[in-house]
Motif scaffolding. Structure first.
Motif, PDB file in Angstrom:
ATOM      1  N   ARG A 246       0.813  -1.221   0.000  1.00 42.06           N
ATOM      2  CA  ARG A 246       0.000   0.000   0.000  1.00 42.06           C
ATOM      3  C   ARG A 246       0.847   1.272   0.000  1.00 42.06           C
ATOM      4  NH1 ARG A 246      -0.753   2.701   4.614  1.00 42.06           N
ATOM      5  NH2 ARG A 246       0.045   1.829   6.539  1.00 42.06           N
ATOM      6  N   LEU A 247       2.123   1.175   0.326  1.00 43.04           N
ATOM      7  CA  LEU A 247       3.018   2.332   0.297  1.00 43.04           C
ATOM      8  C   LEU A 247       3.961   2.290  -0.915  1.00 43.04           C
ATOM      9  CD1 LEU A 247       3.881   2.682   4.097  1.00 43.04           C
ATOM     10  CD2 LEU A 247       2.210   3.984   2.756  1.00 43.04           C
ATOM     11  N   ASP A 248       3.503   1.651  -1.976  1.00 42.89           N
ATOM     12  CA  ASP A 248       4.301   1.502  -3.187  1.00 42.89           C
ATOM     13  C   ASP A 248       4.733   2.870  -3.719  1.00 42.89           C
ATOM     14  OD1 ASP A 248       5.581   0.174  -5.209  1.00 42.89           O
ATOM     15  OD2 ASP A 248       3.769  -0.416  -6.284  1.00 42.89           O
ATOM     16  N   ILE A 249       5.937   2.929  -4.280  1.00 49.91           N
ATOM     17  CA  ILE A 249       6.502   4.183  -4.786  1.00 49.91           C
ATOM     18  C   ILE A 249       6.647   4.178  -6.310  1.00 49.91           C
ATOM     19  CG2 ILE A 249       7.686   4.763  -2.645  1.00 49.91           C
ATOM     20  CD1 ILE A 249      10.274   3.634  -3.903  1.00 49.91           C
ATOM     21  N   GLY A 250       5.966   3.261  -6.977  1.00 51.73           N
ATOM     22  CA  GLY A 250       6.036   3.165  -8.431  1.00 51.73           C
ATOM     23  C   GLY A 250       6.935   2.028  -8.860  1.00 51.73           C
ATOM     24  N   ASP A 251       6.818   1.673 -10.120  1.00 49.20           N
ATOM     25  CA  ASP A 251       7.585   0.546 -10.658  1.00 49.20           C
ATOM     26  C   ASP A 251       9.033   0.909 -10.959  1.00 49.20           C
ATOM     27  OD1 ASP A 251       5.355  -1.166 -10.644  1.00 49.20           O
ATOM     28  OD2 ASP A 251       4.698  -0.425 -12.598  1.00 49.20           O
ATOM     29  N   ILE A 252       9.269   2.168 -11.334  1.00 47.02           N
ATOM     30  CA  ILE A 252      10.597   2.568 -11.799  1.00 47.02           C
ATOM     31  C   ILE A 252      11.028   3.857 -11.121  1.00 47.02           C
ATOM     32  CG2 ILE A 252      11.911   3.336 -13.828  1.00 47.02           C
ATOM     33  CD1 ILE A 252      10.110   1.435 -15.460  1.00 47.02           C
TER      34      ILE A 252
ATOM     35  N   ALA B 192       3.292   8.773  -6.393  1.00 46.47           N
ATOM     36  CA  ALA B 192       4.155   9.956  -6.395  1.00 46.47           C
ATOM     37  C   ALA B 192       4.227  10.556  -4.997  1.00 46.47           C
ATOM     38  CB  ALA B 192       3.647  10.989  -7.401  1.00 46.47           C
ATOM     39  N   VAL B 193       3.099  10.576  -4.297  1.00 46.25           N
ATOM     40  CA  VAL B 193       3.073  11.075  -2.919  1.00 46.25           C
ATOM     41  C   VAL B 193       3.965  10.193  -2.048  1.00 46.25           C
ATOM     42  CG1 VAL B 193       1.621  11.447  -0.890  1.00 46.25           C
ATOM     43  CG2 VAL B 193       0.801  12.126  -3.157  1.00 46.25           C
ATOM     44  N   HIS B 194       3.823   8.873  -2.160  1.00 46.95           N
ATOM     45  CA  HIS B 194       4.644   7.951  -1.366  1.00 46.95           C
ATOM     46  C   HIS B 194       6.131   8.101  -1.672  1.00 46.95           C
ATOM     47  CE1 HIS B 194       0.952   5.066  -1.188  1.00 46.95           C
ATOM     48  NE2 HIS B 194       0.817   6.084  -0.356  1.00 46.95           N
ATOM     49  N   ALA B 195       6.442   8.372  -2.939  1.00 56.65           N
ATOM     50  CA  ALA B 195       7.848   8.469  -3.362  1.00 56.65           C
ATOM     51  C   ALA B 195       8.450   9.849  -3.115  1.00 56.65           C
ATOM     52  CB  ALA B 195       7.959   8.117  -4.845  1.00 56.65           C
ATOM     53  N   GLY B 196       7.616  10.813  -2.733  1.00 60.56           N
ATOM     54  CA  GLY B 196       8.113  12.169  -2.543  1.00 60.56           C
ATOM     55  C   GLY B 196       8.451  12.863  -3.856  1.00 60.56           C
ATOM     56  N   GLN B 197       7.781  12.453  -4.923  1.00 56.52           N
ATOM     57  CA  GLN B 197       7.996  13.059  -6.237  1.00 56.52           C
ATOM     58  C   GLN B 197       6.845  14.011  -6.552  1.00 56.52           C
ATOM     59  OE1 GLN B 197      10.623  12.964  -7.865  1.00 56.52           O
ATOM     60  NE2 GLN B 197      11.669  11.052  -7.456  1.00 56.52           N
ATOM     61  N   PRO B 198       7.113  15.096  -7.286  1.00 62.09           N
ATOM     62  CA  PRO B 198       6.030  16.034  -7.583  1.00 62.09           C
ATOM     63  C   PRO B 198       5.047  15.555  -8.646  1.00 62.09           C
ATOM     64  CG  PRO B 198       8.098  16.811  -8.525  1.00 62.09           C
ATOM     65  CD  PRO B 198       8.415  15.587  -7.713  1.00 62.09           C
ATOM     66  N   TYR B 199       5.431  14.558  -9.446  1.00 57.26           N
ATOM     67  CA  TYR B 199       4.581  14.114 -10.550  1.00 57.26           C
ATOM     68  C   TYR B 199       4.508  12.593 -10.600  1.00 57.26           C
ATOM     69  CZ  TYR B 199       6.008  18.814 -11.780  1.00 57.26           C
ATOM     70  OH  TYR B 199       6.297  20.151 -11.726  1.00 57.26           O
ATOM     71  N   GLY B 200       3.374  12.107 -11.055  1.00 52.62           N
ATOM     72  CA  GLY B 200       3.206  10.681 -11.312  1.00 52.62           C
ATOM     73  C   GLY B 200       2.822  10.501 -12.766  1.00 52.62           C
ATOM     74  N   CYS B 201       3.264   9.397 -13.360  1.00 51.57           N
ATOM     75  CA  CYS B 201       2.875   9.101 -14.735  1.00 51.57           C
ATOM     76  C   CYS B 201       2.841   7.592 -14.931  1.00 51.57           C
ATOM     77  CB  CYS B 201       3.824   9.730 -15.746  1.00 51.57           C
ATOM     78  SG  CYS B 201       5.478   9.017 -15.775  1.00 51.57           S
ATOM     79  N   ALA B 202       2.095   7.199 -15.939  1.00 50.54           N
ATOM     80  CA  ALA B 202       2.101   5.808 -16.369  1.00 50.54           C
ATOM     81  C   ALA B 202       2.820   5.752 -17.713  1.00 50.54           C
ATOM     82  CB  ALA B 202       0.675   5.287 -16.522  1.00 50.54           C
ATOM     83  N   VAL B 203       3.666   4.757 -17.893  1.00 50.10           N
ATOM     84  CA  VAL B 203       4.300   4.528 -19.189  1.00 50.10           C
ATOM     85  C   VAL B 203       3.692   3.236 -19.721  1.00 50.10           C
ATOM     86  CG1 VAL B 203       6.441   4.251 -20.456  1.00 50.10           C
ATOM     87  CG2 VAL B 203       6.384   5.701 -18.422  1.00 50.10           C
TER      88      VAL B 203
END
Length: 135
Positions: free
Chosen positions: A36-42, A71-82
């Motif tokens: 549940r605290l995943d930070i994205g695949d890459i 993106a919130v979990h990873a501390g990144q300003p943006y999220g995207c799907a590739v």
């Protein structure tokens, strides 16, 4: 690998990381899944938490919701799907984000370009020319 869908996803992530390493960031890497605290695949797509998707049925809304949360979990300003484009290579895939995220990104890019013009116009001009030539 016993699960063919998981194998397809893993293959897409691996191919995408190799592309990012060659063309964007040599430090790009696959992330371990964290529930549940995943930070994205890459990790390593600048300023983004990245969800890599290689599925037969594309559901953009769920991809964007997932990437935004991660993106919130990873501390990144943006999220995207590739998203993998069927029967095409990695360079032909799609980077997808919602309009609100894209506008925030474009505003940042505009503001940073204006700041660079103010402090180093010659540097900005050279970079602008270089990036226009790659189109």
């Amino acid at each position: 690998m016993a699960n063919p869908a998981k194998a397809k996803g893993t293959s897409w992530e691996t191919t995408l990381v190799a592309y990012l390493r060659e063309h964007h960031n040599p430090g790009a890497r696959r992330n371990a899944q964290m529930g549940r605290l995943d930070i994205g695949d890459i990790d390593g797509y600048y300023l983004h938490a990245t969800e890599a998707k290689a599925e037969k049925t594309i559901t953009l809304s769920s991809y964007i919701a997932q990437a935004t949360k991660e993106a919130v979990h990873a501390g990144q300003p943006y999220g995207c799907a590739v998203v993998k484009r069927r029967m095409k290579g990695v360079a032909d895939g799609y980077v997808v984000r919602d309009v609100a995220t894209d506008v925030r990104l474009m505003n940042r890019l505009r503001d940073m370009e204006e700041a660079l013009q103010d402090v180093g116009f010659d540097r900005w001009y050279a970079l602008d020319k270089q990036h226009r030539e790659t189109v």
